[in-house]
Design a protein around this motif. Sequence first.
Motif, short mmCIF file in Angstrom:
data_model
loop_
_atom_site.label_atom_id
_atom_site.label_comp_id
_atom_site.label_asym_id
_atom_site.label_seq_id
_atom_site.Cartn_x
_atom_site.Cartn_y
_atom_site.Cartn_z
N ARG A 150 14.06 33.67 -47.01
CA ARG A 150 14.88 32.62 -47.64
C ARG A 150 14.96 31.40 -46.74
NH1 ARG A 150 20.66 34.65 -49.15
NH2 ARG A 150 20.84 32.43 -49.65
N ALA A 151 15.16 31.64 -45.44
CA ALA A 151 15.28 30.53 -44.50
C ALA A 151 14.00 29.72 -44.45
CB ALA A 151 15.62 31.07 -43.11
N GLN A 152 12.86 30.40 -44.43
CA GLN A 152 11.60 29.67 -44.34
C GLN A 152 11.34 28.87 -45.61
OE1 GLN A 152 8.14 32.00 -43.02
NE2 GLN A 152 7.85 30.28 -41.62
N ALA A 153 11.62 29.46 -46.76
CA ALA A 153 11.44 28.73 -48.01
C ALA A 153 12.35 27.51 -48.07
CB ALA A 153 11.70 29.66 -49.19
N GLN A 154 13.59 27.67 -47.60
CA GLN A 154 14.55 26.57 -47.61
C GLN A 154 14.12 25.46 -46.65
OE1 GLN A 154 16.80 25.45 -49.51
NE2 GLN A 154 18.85 25.92 -48.76
N ALA A 155 13.60 25.85 -45.48
CA ALA A 155 13.14 24.85 -44.51
C ALA A 155 12.00 24.03 -45.08
CB ALA A 155 12.73 25.53 -43.21
#
Length: 1004
Positions: free
Chosen positions: A254-259
Amino acid sequence: MRRSWFALGAGALALSIAAGFAGVAQARPYEDFGLGQNGEAQACRAQWRFEGAKTPDTVDVYCGAWEQPSGQLKLIATPTAPLGCDGDAVAVGNEGGLSVRQITCGRTEGQHGAVRYGLVASANGHTVSGTVYPADWAPAVQAAKVLLGLSKPGPAPASEAAATPGLRELNAVYTAGPPGQTAVVNYELLRRRGYEQNVVWSFGASERDFTELLRVHAQVAPDDKAGEAEILAEIGLNLSNARRFSEASVMLDRAQAQALAANDPLLATKVTNYRAINALNQGRFGDAQRLALEGNAARDRLAAGAAARPKDAITPADAQAIDAMSRPGDTRNLLLRVDDVSPRDRAMVLSAQGSYVAAISARAQGRPSMGLLDDALSRLSLSGAQPAWLASQIYEERSSVRLAARDAGGAEREAETGLALIRQLAPGTRVEARLLFAAERAQAAMGQGPQALGTGRAAVAILERQAESPGMPADLAAGHLDVLFQAWQATKDPALAAEYFETLAMVWDGSASRAAAQLAARVGDREAAGPVRAYQDAQRGYRAALSRRSRIGATAEATPDDVAAADRDLDTASQGLASAEAQVRAKSPRYLELLDPKVTTGDLRAALQPGEGYLRLVNAPAGGFGALVTRDGVTPFRIGLKGPELETLVTAVRGSSMIKGRRLPDFDLPDARTLYKALIAPVDPQLAGLTTVHIDAGGSLAALPFAALLASDPAQDQLARIGLEQDYTGVDWLARHHNLDLALGPAAFVRTRQNSAQGAGATGGVVAFGGFKPDPHLAAQRIATARGLSDHCRDEIEKALRGLRALPQTGPEAEQAAGAFPGGRAETGAAFTDAAFRTEGDVGNARILVLATHGVLGLSSCFAEPALLTSVGPDGDGLIEASELLDRAIRARLVVLSACDTAGGAANDVGRTGLADGGEALSGLARAFIYAGAPTVMATQWKVDATASSLQTGVFLRAAAGDKPVVEALGEAQKSLYDTAETAHPFFWSGFVLIGDGSVVIGK
């Protein structure tokens, strides 16, 4: 900054403002003046700033009770934007000769959180410029009017300039109003606390802080998607450090997609580093190396294309808990803080970290690479920010690689290089201790035993002084323990044996440390809250003074007076810390005891009774360590099995103890015998004649059913009966020779003994709870509402609760337990609620408490605390949390947790809870009951057979009702089962364990 009276001479009171502003009317004398209320309904005021000008031309804006200004306004010669506030200026008002422009300050590189506003106001050819929080815009406009001579000091009148397009836009986004100083500071404090919890290995507490931060972030900075991605990444890393790997992977994805959605490719590569650490923690060394190098390659591409506009900031959690050898507790604390540096410098630091992680992964695969470590140092050298922490960790790894290549001299030089660096910027920290241990290993390899021992002792001394998290993981302690053991073997010096045990007592596994820190944090909010907070403040003050003294000592320009002043500040801070610690010990001794595992061997020997022994066992990568303490002395020994071998054996024995579907497997006699030879046989002579052995073991060893270890090989006729009928009667279990309980560390053991001697104990009978009525939907709703959790968290919790069905057999079990003593009482079914447990008077005074229900080790990533399930009731939430027990005065001599996995988790929980076949929950529920006042807890290590459980509990309670210690009563109950063919299999009788002090006599 507040004005000092001596800064104003009589002449200053009559001075007009600087010559360039001579035509501007100004209030005299220069007193604070009111600005009305801000958007947070706080009264605001302006204070003149006198430094750096003959006459004041600057005011600080203060709102509410804050000691720090929320904004600053300054008279300037030309109408320019305030320093540090880049953005387009928009005209927002022109009234009464005042022209106001508003700038939405762009976030600087690496900055997350709420925006600030720049204000440029002009009138009569003069200009005021400054910045404020959005909620403080109207008071700032009023301050500008006073500075420009358009208004007299006083309350702020209504102004069109206060209702700006920018604020109207913010009001549309921020449903609770635009953020001001209160919201922003609380946000930053929560962020800082999350990082600090991470620093002291309190990963569960840190994860909860970051989860709460994620919720607050949506209120304070809903437009900051990159900041949201960073928080998600921190949560993911903490989940990985807590060995909750499947949840960590989801969160990091989720963090990578959001970044990437936030157009922040550098932050995305930071998440890749975290994913590499997550793989490393799981022992997936190839994946860890691949991911780390992928992150480096991505950053190299960004640098080559110069296409990124990163907003990433490197935090103290950047490489927290790098697990070089894939073992719980083998934690590398890589603390990075890089502030106010360029994106290029951040990228270099992240790439140095990536090369370091790749090097650790390569060594774990048997392919050590000094080239990767050279690359890590090279990348650091290209950065304007070169964190000493990271460089020192790289030198520690370089020392390990050289030592593995049998270059002990080179290994010592690498460690000394790292020490020289860290002693300049951060002396007395964990990193210095790690480098000292590296030097000790190198010195021992060169045959310099006495020098190595001295170096290791210096490392231990540093770790003992770590006030918030003393102690060390087993992999870090192993080299020093080996040096100590060899010195004792050569001399048989009792002082060395005592030192060996005290060092061994400092070793902890990750979960035990986390649970203790979590409980300690909750104690800090309740009992003796004032002294505890003062103690924490004094700790921070001492660390800050120590850091200042270190910096001044390393600064060539520092004068002798500077050094002397820093020394005085450090002495004052040290005295303040000592005084605060004394206050906490007087008001809340539990708090420091949760954090401090230190206890002298003499204290422990004095606490032991005749016929008792205290057996401390530690699992380590290259072979474990043990020590038996009796009233006569200490016997150190080595455990011949390597860490992975030991864990495999524990898993096999435990697995053969549990029913699978409807089939009861054959118990693993060979492995149970191997474990006995490794863990018990080295001190067989000293154990002879002891009736009770208190076993202190953490990590996977805590899940081992010690009672079912084999003291001798079965005869052939016994093996034949076992093969034909699973008839284990007559097998020579360890339980036949000694009564056993599980201790929670020497400090807790000694304190419990002291308290038992001083206190009269409870006077009531048995209060038993069982047969809870599940209501997953209502329970999840109330849990989420009470804790302010998101809808996603609520759904996770409800899903977990639906997997925990009703236990109808526990109602009769509770009633049977209540009937074992005169005046016993049972609460079953809908009456068994968390509210009843917390409020009913006889619960606190019960001699025995029985709770027959499910034990959970964490319902979701949002709620990771151990708890017991209850009925929901009219106003409860269906949970008795571990930390809630500290609110309940419990005088019970014994707490019985007759439930599914109250002492350990099932193997299929590993991905969700991070528990390696259970056992680590002993650091949660049982520990909480003990710190709440109960000296002993009886719990289950797996889902026990209902009939056998009822039988064993009945025999146990009848035996305990007399004048026998509860550990002896449990021995009798076990004997009643293992000497009967139908229940002789360890599944039926070895699942119950006593935790705490089994010498307690209920009748006294």
